[in-house]
Design an enzyme around this catalytic site. Structure first.
Site, PDB file in Angstrom:
ATOM      1  N   ASN A   7      10.376  13.529   1.154  1.00 18.79           N
ATOM      2  CA  ASN A   7      10.398  12.104   1.483  1.00 18.79           C
ATOM      3  C   ASN A   7      10.947  11.356   0.267  1.00 18.79           C
ATOM      4  OD1 ASN A   7       9.968   9.504   2.275  1.00 18.79           O
ATOM      5  ND2 ASN A   7       7.787   9.745   2.719  1.00 18.79           N
ATOM      6  N   ARG A  88      12.491  13.412   5.604  1.00 14.05           N
ATOM      7  CA  ARG A  88      11.998  12.294   6.414  1.00 14.05           C
ATOM      8  C   ARG A  88      13.005  11.142   6.306  1.00 14.05           C
ATOM      9  NH1 ARG A  88       8.563   7.314   4.612  1.00 14.05           N
ATOM     10  NH2 ARG A  88       8.125   6.450   6.660  1.00 14.05           N
ATOM     11  N   HIS A 177       6.655   5.170  12.268  1.00 14.02           N
ATOM     12  CA  HIS A 177       5.552   6.152  12.244  1.00 14.02           C
ATOM     13  C   HIS A 177       5.684   7.182  13.382  1.00 14.02           C
ATOM     14  CE1 HIS A 177       2.733   2.948  10.289  1.00 14.02           C
ATOM     15  NE2 HIS A 177       3.275   3.716   9.361  1.00 14.02           N
ATOM     16  N   LEU A 204      -3.664   3.959  11.531  1.00 16.42           N
ATOM     17  CA  LEU A 204      -4.154   2.822  10.743  1.00 16.42           C
ATOM     18  C   LEU A 204      -4.199   3.225   9.271  1.00 16.42           C
ATOM     19  CD1 LEU A 204      -7.173   1.869  13.077  1.00 16.42           C
ATOM     20  CD2 LEU A 204      -4.772   1.174  13.284  1.00 16.42           C
ATOM     21  N   GLY A 205      -3.146   2.915   8.554  1.00 16.43           N
ATOM     22  CA  GLY A 205      -3.086   3.195   7.124  1.00 16.43           C
ATOM     23  C   GLY A 205      -2.780   1.890   6.425  1.00 16.43           C
ATOM     24  N   ASN A 206      -2.151   1.974   5.255  1.00  7.34           N
ATOM     25  CA  ASN A 206      -1.727   0.735   4.607  1.00  7.34           C
ATOM     26  C   ASN A 206      -0.711   0.030   5.503  1.00  7.34           C
ATOM     27  OD1 ASN A 206      -1.598  -1.161   2.565  1.00  7.34           O
ATOM     28  ND2 ASN A 206       0.209  -0.164   1.696  1.00  7.34           N
ATOM     29  N   ARG A 236       1.129  -6.511   5.095  1.00  6.90           N
ATOM     30  CA  ARG A 236       2.066  -7.084   6.073  1.00  6.90           C
ATOM     31  C   ARG A 236       1.325  -7.892   7.133  1.00  6.90           C
ATOM     32  NH1 ARG A 236       4.956  -1.603   7.503  1.00  6.90           N
ATOM     33  NH2 ARG A 236       4.685  -0.816   5.413  1.00  6.90           N
ATOM     34  N   ARG A 280     -10.965  -0.112   1.574  1.00  4.87           N
ATOM     35  CA  ARG A 280     -12.250   0.206   0.918  1.00  4.87           C
ATOM     36  C   ARG A 280     -12.794  -1.011   0.184  1.00  4.87           C
ATOM     37  NH1 ARG A 280      -9.703   5.699  -1.219  1.00  4.87           N
ATOM     38  NH2 ARG A 280      -7.972   4.247  -1.215  1.00  4.87           N
ATOM     39  N   GLU A 329      -8.753   7.586   9.823  1.00  7.60           N
ATOM     40  CA  GLU A 329      -9.455   8.846   9.599  1.00  7.60           C
ATOM     41  C   GLU A 329     -10.764   8.654   8.834  1.00  7.60           C
ATOM     42  OE1 GLU A 329      -6.734  11.633   7.658  1.00  7.60           O
ATOM     43  OE2 GLU A 329      -5.164  11.030   9.060  1.00  7.60           O
ATOM     44  N   ASN A 330     -10.784   7.605   7.988  1.00  7.97           N
ATOM     45  CA  ASN A 330     -11.904   7.504   7.034  1.00  7.97           C
ATOM     46  C   ASN A 330     -12.844   6.325   7.196  1.00  7.97           C
ATOM     47  OD1 ASN A 330     -11.187   9.778   5.257  1.00  7.97           O
ATOM     48  ND2 ASN A 330      -9.324   8.588   4.964  1.00  7.97           N
ATOM     49  N   GLU A 379       2.337  14.320   8.561  1.00 12.44           N
ATOM     50  CA  GLU A 379       3.770  14.116   8.797  1.00 12.44           C
ATOM     51  C   GLU A 379       4.609  15.179   8.102  1.00 12.44           C
ATOM     52  OE1 GLU A 379       2.629  10.086   7.703  1.00 12.44           O
ATOM     53  OE2 GLU A 379       4.355   9.384   8.840  1.00 12.44           O
TER      54      GLU A 379
HETATM   55  P1  AMP Z   1      -2.532   5.531   4.165  1.00 14.86           P
HETATM   56  O1  AMP Z   1      -1.453   4.502   4.167  1.00 14.86           O
HETATM   57  O2  AMP Z   1      -2.585   6.345   5.413  1.00 14.86           O
HETATM   58  O3  AMP Z   1      -2.582   6.365   2.920  1.00 14.86           O
HETATM   59  O4  AMP Z   1      -3.918   4.710   4.185  1.00 14.86           O
HETATM   60  C1  AMP Z   1      -4.299   3.857   3.141  1.00 14.86           C
HETATM   61  C2  AMP Z   1      -5.506   3.056   3.594  1.00 14.86           C
HETATM   62  O5  AMP Z   1      -6.587   3.942   3.943  1.00 14.86           O
HETATM   63  C3  AMP Z   1      -6.043   2.127   2.518  1.00 14.86           C
HETATM   64  O6  AMP Z   1      -6.315   0.861   3.066  1.00 14.86           O
HETATM   65  C4  AMP Z   1      -7.329   2.800   2.123  1.00 14.86           C
HETATM   66  O7  AMP Z   1      -8.283   1.872   1.700  1.00 14.86           O
HETATM   67  C5  AMP Z   1      -7.775   3.430   3.413  1.00 14.86           C
HETATM   68  N1  AMP Z   1      -8.784   4.452   3.153  1.00 14.86           N
HETATM   69  C6  AMP Z   1      -8.640   5.630   2.532  1.00 14.86           C
HETATM   70  N2  AMP Z   1      -9.841   6.245   2.394  1.00 14.86           N
HETATM   71  C7  AMP Z   1     -10.760   5.422   2.943  1.00 14.86           C
HETATM   72  C8  AMP Z   1     -12.191   5.469   3.120  1.00 14.86           C
HETATM   73  N3  AMP Z   1     -12.889   6.520   2.672  1.00 14.86           N
HETATM   74  N4  AMP Z   1     -12.793   4.431   3.743  1.00 14.86           N
HETATM   75  C9  AMP Z   1     -12.099   3.387   4.172  1.00 14.86           C
HETATM   76  N5  AMP Z   1     -10.753   3.271   4.043  1.00 14.86           N
HETATM   77  C10 AMP Z   1     -10.102   4.274   3.432  1.00 14.86           C
END
Ligand code: AMP
Length: 393
Positions: A7, A88, A177, A204-206, A236, A280, A329-330, A379
């Site tokens: 990537n 990618r 995505h 659901l990530g950043n 965003r 977090r 996931e978290n 990915e």
């Molecule tokens: P990604 O873009 O998939 O790497 O996701 C990043 C996002 O995942 C950030 O907002 C992190 O705060 C969130 N994240 C990662 N670990 C945790 C956790 N243990 N609890 C809550 N959010 C998390």
């Protein structure tokens, strides 16, 4: 067989080398600040983590160091052991509906599509060229983030703007995505032993997007012409009324580009919490009663629920809703808050099962009208699997 997944960003290069028989990651790492002073790289293998500074003038420098290190660390004994490389690519336009072998034309097309992805596609092109220089005989494949979404109907991918903009300038929804949503589709279909599923995949990530999938094909997705659209994200906006642009331009004396940059980098969880883009930190803020964090969290949840509800209707119900990426996931609380708002559809969470992070887990209650799953995304593995399949053909 060994496949490398790459990537390449404008100043970075991320890699993972997979042993495809076992799907094991032999080594992974990241080169950062390419072309900028203070460049360095980190490499992870077995239980070791290595961080070194090195002058990296361009992507070719990073690739040379990467390949030398693989030999030096005895991860491979010769470069011939790398059977293929998968890159990618963020944007494949409407033309690329699946992963393909790299040819000169494909590489040039990726560069031409830079108009639609100015931050990403030029960097991907540089990544491809850098590997071609050092490993001219190794087959290479490109995997597009937009490809999975190319099965959307015109009714779903067009904007209600003058039609000529679509014809002349390719203004339409592309979706992103796609590699992650495709991996989730594959994983959950394997898990449930069925290909004919109606899936709502929540990445659901950043950055974040929600995708509606039927019989393995994308029906609709929340991101749009660019990854700015859809649900609220870390920095965003997600969907906004674009009349805000000229209004704030005038108020603040900013250019359209500057407002767009604020939409991309200063909005979302960060913009509302005025504290952080990291979920977090937002969760900690919620626990300590920070009102801006409470507001940001609630807005985030509602924006996801809005898309799930829309796609639930569009699909005519759903067999399974999947949560993936960092937050999906978290974040136990975010999943709980989302599912609570879906109770009108008979969708129910098993609170105990939901008390888990980062593992493929069924989290729906027995009497839920639809299954709920946490499905960790991968990915890099999807890119490696596509590469293997195409070079074996
Ligand atoms: P990604 O873009 O998939 O790497 O996701 C990043 C996002 O995942 C950030 O907002 C992190 O705060 C969130 N994240 C990662 N670990 C945790 C956790 N243990 N609890 C809550 N959010 C998390």
């Amino acid at each position: 067989m060994k496949i490398m997944s790459i990537n390449a960003g404008s100043s970075s290069l991320k890699f993972s080398l997979f042993e495809m028989d076992t799907k094991e990651v032999l080594v992974s790492g990241l080169f950062e600040r390419i072309g900028i002073e203070g460049s360095f790289y980190t490499i992870k293998y077995q239980d070791y983590k290595l961080k070194e500074e090195a002058p990296l003038n361009d992507h070719a420098d990073a690739v040379k160091i990467l390949l030398d290190k693989l030999i030096e660390l005895q991860i491979i004994s010769s470069l011939e052991e790398i059977d293929g490389i998968g890159h990618r690519i963020v944007h494949g336009g409407s033309e690329y509906t699946k992963s393909v072998m790299v040819t000169n034309k494909v590489a040039e097309d990726i560069l031409k599509l830079s108009d639609l992805a100015p931050l990403h596609n030029p960097a991907h092109y540089l990544g491809i060229k850098a590997f071609q220089e050092v490993l001219p005989k190794t087959p290479m494949v490109v995997v597009f983030d937009t490809a999975f979404h190319q099965t959307m109907d015109k009714e779903n991918y067009l904007y209600a703007v003058p039609y000529e903009w679509y014809e002349k300038y390719k203004v339409r929804k592309y979706g992103f995505h796609g590699t992650s949503h495709r991996y989730i589709t594959k994983k959950i279909s394997e898990e449930l032993g069925r290909d004919d599923l109606k899936i709502i995949s929540c990445h659901l990530g950043n950055g974040g997007s929600v995708t509606a999938i039927k019989d393995g094909k994308c029906v609709n997705t929340s991101m749009g012409f660019t990854p700015l659209a859809g649900i609220m994200m870390g920095t965003r906006t997600g969907d906004v009324d674009c009349s805000i642009v000229p209004y704030v331009m005038e108020k603040e004396g900013k250019s359209a580009g500057e407002i767009l940059s604020d939409f991309n980098k200063k909005s979302g969880l960060l913009g509302i919490s005025q504290l952080s883009s990291d979920s977090r930190d937002i969760e900690d803020g919620v626990k300590s009663g920070n009102e801006q964090c409470i507001l940001a969290q609630e807005m985030f949840v509602r924006s996801v629920v809005k898309y799930i509800a829309q796609y639930y209707v569009e699909l005519g119900g759903a067999d399974v809703i999947c949560f993936t990426a960092g937050i999906g996931e978290n974040s136990i609380d975010t999943r709980r808050m989302i599912v609570e708002k879906l109770s009108v559809l008979g969708i129910k969470l098993d609170l105990e099962a939901n008390n888990v992070r980062g593992k493929l887990t069924k989290i729906s209650a027995k009497d839920s009208s639809c299954l709920l799953y946490i499905v960790p995304t991968n990915e890099e593995l999807m890119i490696a699997l596509d590469t293997l399949e195409i070079i074996n053909r």
